[in-house]
Design a protein around this motif. Structure first.
Motif: not given
Length: 112
Positions: A23-29, A31-41, A45-50
């Motif tokens: 989740l941390t890596l996804g957030m970096i991707g 918000y910081l790296l603006d990667l495509n698909g990072a929002a869906d990932f 992951v956030s739902i699963a982690h929760g």
């Protein structure tokens, strides 16, 4: 205390820790790296982690109550699933502490 109580906690600590790192890596991707698909990932992951963090809380509380921990230690273990990589370190420390107690409590094998 049974070894299975510790094993359940250990499994959920690892699962929660891995999901939190992802989740941390996804957030970096996202918000910081603006990667495509990072929002869906990040959403998946956030739902699963929760949901799995709730299960981690149940197992950690069960372990703490059976180990008769003070409230401060119990809270420390419960919050370990919210800090990236903390769950790994806390799990290792708790496992070392409790494995020796479990070994002492288990009966000696009977020799024939």
């Amino acid at each position: 205390m049974k070894k299975s109580v510790l094993t359940r906690y250990r499994v959920m600590a690892y699962v929660t820790g891995v999901l939190l790192v992802l989740l941390t890596l996804g957030m970096i991707g996202k918000y910081l790296l603006d990667l495509n698909g990072a929002a869906d990932f990040t959403r998946v992951v956030s739902i699963a982690h929760g949901w799995l963090y709730v299960l981690y809380l149940v197992f950690a509380f069960d372990l703490g109550s059976k180990a008769k921990w003070p409230v401060g230690k119990q809270v420390w273990v419960l919050l370990a699933g919210t800090v990236p990589t903390a769950a790994f370190f806390v799990e290792r420390k708790i496992s070392h502490e409790l494995e020796s107690r479990i070994a002492e409590d288990s009966p000696a094998p009977v020799k024939a």
